[in-house]
Design an enzyme around this catalytic site. Sequence first.
Site, PDB file in Angstrom:
ATOM      1  N   TYR B 198     -16.584  -6.018  -9.547  1.00 55.44           N
ATOM      2  CA  TYR B 198     -15.312  -6.305 -10.423  1.00 55.44           C
ATOM      3  C   TYR B 198     -14.857  -7.579 -10.365  1.00 55.44           C
ATOM      4  CZ  TYR B 198     -12.699  -6.044  -6.134  1.00 55.44           C
ATOM      5  OH  TYR B 198     -12.154  -6.338  -4.960  1.00 55.44           O
ATOM      6  N   PHE B 208      -8.475 -13.959  -9.050  1.00 51.76           N
ATOM      7  CA  PHE B 208      -7.693 -13.694  -7.822  1.00 51.76           C
ATOM      8  C   PHE B 208      -8.661 -12.865  -6.947  1.00 51.76           C
ATOM      9  CE2 PHE B 208      -6.562  -9.350  -8.361  1.00 51.76           C
ATOM     10  CZ  PHE B 208      -6.434  -9.273 -10.081  1.00 51.76           C
ATOM     11  N   ASP B 209      -9.669 -12.301  -7.397  1.00 53.02           N
ATOM     12  CA  ASP B 209     -10.320 -11.091  -6.351  1.00 53.02           C
ATOM     13  C   ASP B 209     -11.672 -10.924  -7.184  1.00 53.02           C
ATOM     14  OD1 ASP B 209     -10.179  -7.977  -5.040  1.00 53.02           O
ATOM     15  OD2 ASP B 209     -11.533  -9.741  -4.566  1.00 53.02           O
ATOM     16  N   ILE B 235      -4.568   1.064  -7.371  1.00 54.88           N
ATOM     17  CA  ILE B 235      -3.585   0.630  -8.219  1.00 54.88           C
ATOM     18  C   ILE B 235      -3.987   1.780  -9.363  1.00 54.88           C
ATOM     19  CG2 ILE B 235      -2.874  -1.526  -7.619  1.00 54.88           C
ATOM     20  CD1 ILE B 235      -4.805  -2.378 -10.067  1.00 54.88           C
ATOM     21  N   TYR B 261       0.618  -4.036  -9.407  1.00 56.93           N
ATOM     22  CA  TYR B 261       1.596  -4.430  -8.272  1.00 56.93           C
ATOM     23  C   TYR B 261       2.999  -4.538  -8.599  1.00 56.93           C
ATOM     24  CZ  TYR B 261      -2.824  -4.447  -5.457  1.00 56.93           C
ATOM     25  OH  TYR B 261      -3.966  -3.979  -4.892  1.00 56.93           O
ATOM     26  N   PHE B 279      -8.933  -6.970 -15.425  1.00 59.52           N
ATOM     27  CA  PHE B 279     -10.052  -6.563 -14.541  1.00 59.52           C
ATOM     28  C   PHE B 279     -11.374  -6.316 -15.500  1.00 59.52           C
ATOM     29  CE2 PHE B 279      -8.774  -6.103 -10.226  1.00 59.52           C
ATOM     30  CZ  PHE B 279      -7.520  -5.779 -10.233  1.00 59.52           C
TER      31      PHE B 279
END
Lengths: 602, 287
Positions: B198, B208-209, B235, B261, B279
């Site tokens: 992902y 961010f990730d 999440i 979040y 995502f």
Amino acid sequence: MALEQLSDVVQRCQALPSDSYTAEDHDVFTIAGRSCIEEGNSAQVLSIVLDEKNQDMVRCMGWNLLPPLIPVLLKKEDKNLPQCLAIFNHLIQTCRPKELLIGLLEQLEQDDPDTIAESLHLLLSPLQKVLLCLGSRKPSSLGMTLSSVLDQVAKLPLPRTKEQEEDDVFSLCRCCTDLTDFVRPFVDEARQNLLTTKTHSEDIDKTTAGQDEMEDELATELLKFCMKTLSHPLLEVQLRDPDTLPVSPLRMFATEILETLRAIGESLPSLVYQPLLRRKQVPGFLEEEVRYPKESLASLAHLVFVHHLAADTFPSVFSPVFSLRCTMEHILLLLSRTEDFRIQKGLELYEKSLVRLEDGSLPADLLEIKTFLTVPQNLVKVMTICPRHDLRTRGLKVFQLSVDKFDTEAKYRFFQYMLKTSNHSGVEGYIIKNIKNQIDIALQPGNSSTWFEGVHLLPLLRKVLILPDGPETDLLQYLDRIMESLNLLRYLVIRDKVTENQTGIWTELYKIEDSFMKPLRVGINMSRAHYEREMHNTMEAKKKKKAKEEESVLSVSVGDEKLPSMTSESQIQALHSALHTFDMIESVLVRIEELVQVKDDP
Amino acid sequence: MRKAMDTRPQGNSFGVEESARCIVCQPPALREQRMKICVPREPELVCLPVCLRGESESEQREGPSAEVHHSCSVYQSRHRGGSPRAEHSGCQRAAAAAICTFLNEHKLLGNIKNVAKTAKKEQLIIAYNQLFESKRFKGTDPVEAVTEQVKAVKIEEKPKEVKTEVVDEGPPKYTKSVLKKGDKTNFPKKGDTVSCWYTGTLEDGTVFDTNIPTAARKKKQTKPLSFKVGMGRVIRGWDEGLLTMSKGETARLEIEPEWAYGKKGLPDSKIPPNAKLIFEVELVAVD
């Protein structure tokens, strides 16, 4: 003398093949060689050792010369240092790794912190060279070495402040840095192994089966090492943030440990969330619990969530509630002992986990998980018993934060639970204050809930508005609780109109009068009478100016010193403040009675 | 339960004003108002629920071809449109049973047309008022979750079964667009372990990730992220989204903050408060 003996045995052995050296040859060489070095004849020993004709002998027996060499090398000012160093280096290159390893490890064992640090600094590099020469025995030998090294490190004093870390008087930080350099090639090898096993995972090659086992062993040894360091020294030292201390050897060490874990294929989320994940049973010689000690995992969780080490690689997809459920286990572990550093880390971890949640978001069924009840109990112990004031204060702050995150039903059940189990007047008072706040919120338009008004409130109130021992309750001991209960009652009587009776207090009031207000009134009168009498007696005794010391029923000693008895003045002061307390309690009680009267009379 | 019954879109799908719907189906606020002003003047037309007025009335309003969809379960089975809907669930039947006893008591069972013809005005008014006072309309089956509107709460020391928070399903707070189709056969169920690659970005494009190995990171071995799906470990947008994906599928999930979040974001991380997350997820394996 020793030199002659040494020369003799050397010459004798030159002619023999290495497998026919006798035990006596070994002994003479060892004793003579050691004596020579100790006596300062290292130059001659060096020439013997370097002589080409002697290489077989050196290979067999040279490692026995290590014990006297190391102290010389550690002393540094010795005039024989250069020769000894040369001997040492030659031995490392020539002798058999297996024996060198034993010899070096023996020399690691020291008692004095200074010597420990110095010997580690000296010996880690040769140990690394030796280990890299070992073939299939490398993993187990590496394990043995790391274990010994960490045992030595455990003897070093830990820096407690930022300045101490900077000064590093006892060289712990330098040892950690040396240790990182020491393991680096093995970590690289493990990383490489992991890559090759991944790419070859589809080919089941029987000939490489043994190879795979060895690779797994290496990873296992490194895992043991990481787990041990997480426990000590990492759990016990306080890491400083980059703002506070830009260059921190301890923080770098911690980062390297996390990196090592990644290199051997351990996933940080799996480790940190392990309490809730049922891991597959890993075939190997280590049990689950031993393989992943709980304390090490708690330390790891703290590093990841509080210090944000390896934040770049930690996935940002996990739900905060799930994260909390896992970290509660770590928090429980950290808060269950009394050492300051553990409690501090426990509180920090708890706080960090809670701030990610929205207020009122945790549902009541979480309270069925054991940790959600035992952690608050431990927190109460911290708030009430911990000697450090800052930790008690912080504990209270975290406690309130945890209450705020529960939803209304959960708060209700939590308050009930805490009232039943905390057994501490201050904590109970604090909970009762929280109950009042919740009632206040519930009474505001739009917020109505069945938990803090209406049918559920009354059972809770009955538990609050009660005197633990009836009229004989020690009012001073239970002061906090009683004052908060009275405050709550006064609040309800003022806030909830008789005509509305949203909280149900008015229908319940006659019962409260009987079970709470009247006994309290009786208790106040009794206590006041009792203390006034005591006051009278004390003042009488003081007036009579008894020269000799009052006979007291008990004495208190602190550190073998008996504390002086309270003076009459102090006694009278104490009694005065007790009487003032009763006045205070009574004033609120009277106010409530007034308010009730007003509402009763039409 | 709401989902099973309200399969049609909310609102005035069939042209009947909210206020004209039967009192049972109205939103609560309107219902209260209605109760206050409902003084029967012309009982046959004004105070009767739409459903009781008879089919001719409904036909007049919507036209002969319109189906009178009624979320009130008791009337569904008597609906002119024919066979009971396939979505009849146990709770509907139970609710139907509950209200049947009420109707039985008030002698209002039977075909709507007949009831409208035979029942007297006073009788209907009484039944109408009693129905609301006793709250024996749909959804009062004691087995179902009690909502805030129904305060039939048992007084207990530890009332664990009572839920006062309304579980509002609402519309899904994420959208999915399929970038690469999967095998469309292997869909994960709740509790299955899924593995995925992902990349997560914020609305402004900041990554961010990610766990996808780039050229620079090839040296460091990376594995796809594995976890048990549908268990609240990740999440909500992920839990819900991945359950709709099949093995091999790559999808783009745009998740509202409520299912990501939320108001807090991830403090000390790159995710700010109230952030919508995007995502790109590739579902590699399902176990």
